[in-house]
Write a protein that holds these residues in place. Structure first.
Motif, PDB file in Angstrom:
ATOM      1  N   ARG A   2       0.872  -1.178   0.000  1.00  0.00           N
ATOM      2  CA  ARG A   2       0.000   0.000   0.000  1.00  0.00           C
ATOM      3  C   ARG A   2       0.902   1.218   0.000  1.00  0.00           C
ATOM      4  N   TRP A   3       0.302   2.368  -0.261  1.00  0.00           N
ATOM      5  CA  TRP A   3       1.137   3.561  -0.254  1.00  0.00           C
ATOM      6  C   TRP A   3       1.868   3.688   1.074  1.00  0.00           C
ATOM      7  N   PHE A   4       1.138   3.423   2.177  1.00  0.00           N
ATOM      8  CA  PHE A   4       1.718   3.554   3.516  1.00  0.00           C
ATOM      9  C   PHE A   4       1.256   2.402   4.390  1.00  0.00           C
ATOM     10  N   ALA A   5       2.154   1.913   5.243  1.00  0.00           N
ATOM     11  CA  ALA A   5       1.840   0.776   6.108  1.00  0.00           C
ATOM     12  C   ALA A   5       0.769   1.116   7.135  1.00  0.00           C
ATOM     13  N   SER A   6       0.605   2.392   7.466  1.00  0.00           N
ATOM     14  CA  SER A   6      -0.442   2.792   8.422  1.00  0.00           C
ATOM     15  C   SER A   6      -1.824   2.354   7.959  1.00  0.00           C
ATOM     16  N   GLU A   7      -1.991   2.245   6.645  1.00  0.00           N
ATOM     17  CA  GLU A   7      -3.299   1.877   6.102  1.00  0.00           C
ATOM     18  C   GLU A   7      -3.730   0.476   6.550  1.00  0.00           C
ATOM     19  N   TYR A   8      -2.773  -0.415   6.762  1.00  0.00           N
ATOM     20  CA  TYR A   8      -3.114  -1.756   7.238  1.00  0.00           C
ATOM     21  C   TYR A   8      -3.707  -1.721   8.645  1.00  0.00           C
ATOM     22  N   GLU A   9      -3.252  -0.758   9.430  1.00  0.00           N
ATOM     23  CA  GLU A   9      -3.674  -0.695  10.833  1.00  0.00           C
ATOM     24  C   GLU A   9      -4.975   0.079  11.019  1.00  0.00           C
ATOM     25  N   GLU A  10      -5.500   0.617   9.916  1.00  0.00           N
ATOM     26  CA  GLU A  10      -6.744   1.394   9.961  1.00  0.00           C
ATOM     27  C   GLU A  10      -6.644   2.554  10.956  1.00  0.00           C
ATOM     28  N   VAL A  11      -5.488   3.218  10.908  1.00  0.00           N
ATOM     29  CA  VAL A  11      -5.287   4.391  11.759  1.00  0.00           C
ATOM     30  C   VAL A  11      -5.018   5.592  10.869  1.00  0.00           C
ATOM     31  N   GLU A  12      -5.259   6.756  11.438  1.00  0.00           N
ATOM     32  CA  GLU A  12      -4.999   8.003  10.737  1.00  0.00           C
ATOM     33  C   GLU A  12      -3.993   8.803  11.551  1.00  0.00           C
TER      34      GLU A  12
END
Length: 436
Positions: A263-273
């Motif tokens: 994904r563009w950023f790994a944060s997207e996997y964690e469903e966090v902003e």
């Protein structure tokens, strides 16, 4: 360039040995090197050295050349910009490329609402400025980082980094108002996400206090610490605590960003902003560039003139970044990263079934690693890890290690590597493990 591993000399070859002598005489010994050779060309999954050896690249310059070391759109963009001008300093005479990169970051970064960016040169510089911005916004000073963290080599980022050797040893004193709390390391702490988050939050409240805390910073996958993926839910609870307590959450995506994890950023996997994301490495196809991107109200807290630098957002690097991000989209490199993960996991899991020294396999996308341990005690086996990596390098496979205990082999191939080269590189590494 032909995408085949091919050794015409032992490593190092005669030309490389001559360059090693020159390096010893001219380069500070604190700048160490891993591969026993010197590069002259690179494309996709191959690096060619001065003696004509072609090496399989499973490092991508530490997750930098994700789109390939000479991606056509990056090369074209750089050549065009160099022919026009190389520098004016954005703070003196601005140019469109800087603005275009900031606009693209606003489009792809997983932060809702108005988003702003500031551009710099390195990951460490991005982290330093993210902390400056968080302190300016909150009016508070303390910053918390986690066990096994790596955030850079400057004074402040060394303070945030957990590992002493080689990053902190003999380089103190370190920056004040930096605190460390336990994170989530599922293979070793055996805690679920909620348990690990509760432990971390207890330490944040007990030893620092939310009223003093400007920011919490964390890599969504801890890189140098061992490619540690936190237990599900851990990051979400930490971010939620930050939201409830007026603390800025900084996601350090320097190594994980720009399609590296699928994904563009790994944060997207964690469903966090996150409130702020720091990026570098894969942003510009090998050119030096970094960014701090975040919510506008936070990013705009710093006074005019408080952010910047002579080279920050250099026009050539900005052109490279636009070419790199266009390449990621046009070549579907997020999907390519997921394909790499499937191939690598299949090989490593098959090997693990017959070799209990492979204690853990982890990571996401094309950011994968396996931890080598004593089969009986599960204690870290750094000597075995070093032996395997050295043997693989001698066989013409660029191999990196990491981990707080020095026992993790990490895989960071270019996202453009062929399945055949990737398979061959894994075979070399696994054969080295079998022989060790």
């Amino acid at each position: 360039m032909e995408q085949i591993r091919h050794l015409v000399t032992e490593l190092p070859g005669p030309k490389a040995r001559q360059l090693m002598e020159r390096q010893q005489a001219a380069v500070a010994h604190g700048v160490s090197t891993l591969m026993p050779t010197f590069a002259v060309r690179a494309q996709d999954g191959i690096v060619e050295d001065v003696d004509g050896n072609r090496l399989i690249d499973l490092a991508a310059g530490i997750a930098v050349t994700s789109v390939g070391a000479s991606a056509p759109k990056v090369v074209e963009a750089v050549q065009q910009q160099v022919s026009e001008f190389t520098h004016t300093c954005f703070m003196v005479t601005p140019y469109e490329g800087y603005v275009a990169v900031a606009e693209k970051l606003a489009e792809i970064t997983p932060v809702a609402g108005p988003v702003r960016s500031a551009l710099f040169n390195s990951g460490a510089e991005a982290v330093e400025n993210a902390v400056k911005i968080a302190r300016s916004f909150t009016g508070k000073q303390a910053v918390a980082a986690f066990d096994h963290a790596y955030h850079g080599r400057t004074s402040l980022t060394m303070s945030l980094t957990a590992k002493s050797m080689p990053y902190k040893h003999s380089f103190g004193p370190f920056a004040p108002e930096v605190y460390r709390v336990p994170g989530s390391y599922p293979f070793r702490d055996q805690l679920d996400g909620h348990q690990a988050a509760a432990r971390a939050i207890e330490q944040l409240e007990l030893h620092i206090g939310a009223d003093n805390l400007a920011a919490v910073i964390m890599e969504p996958i801890q890189g140098e610490g061992g490619f540690i993926v936190p237990a599900p839910g851990f990051l979400k609870e930490i971010v939620q605590w930050c939201r409830e307590n007026g603390v800025v959450f900084i996601a350090d995506e320097v190594q994980t960003g720009f399609a590296r994890t699928g994904r563009w950023f790994a944060s997207e996997y964690e469903e966090v902003e996150p409130d702020i994301i720091t990026t570098a490495k894969g942003i510009a196809g090998g050119m030096p560039l970094s960014a701090v991107t975040g919510r506008a109200e936070i990013m705009d807290a710093a006074h005019p003139g408080g952010l910047g630098g002579t080279y920050g957002g250099n026009p050539v690097a900005c052109a490279a970044a636009l070419g790199s991000m266009e390449t990621i989209e046009e070549r579907s490199l997020n999907q390519a990263a997921l394909g790499i993960e499937k191939l690598v996991r299949t090989r490593l899991e098959a090997a693990q079934e017959s070799d209990p020294r492979i204690g853990d396999i982890r990571g996401r996308g094309a950011m994968l690693a396996f931890e080598l341990v004593d089969p009986e005690t599960k204690s870290a086996d750094a000597a075995l890890t070093s032996a395997v990596a050295t043997a693989a390098r001698s066989a013409g496979v660029i191999t990196l290690t990491c981990g707080s205990y020095g026992n993790v082999i990490r895989l960071l191939p270019p996202l453009t590597i062929s399945d055949e080269l990737l398979t061959e590189g894994l075979t070399v590494i696994l054969e080295a493990l079998a022989d060790a």
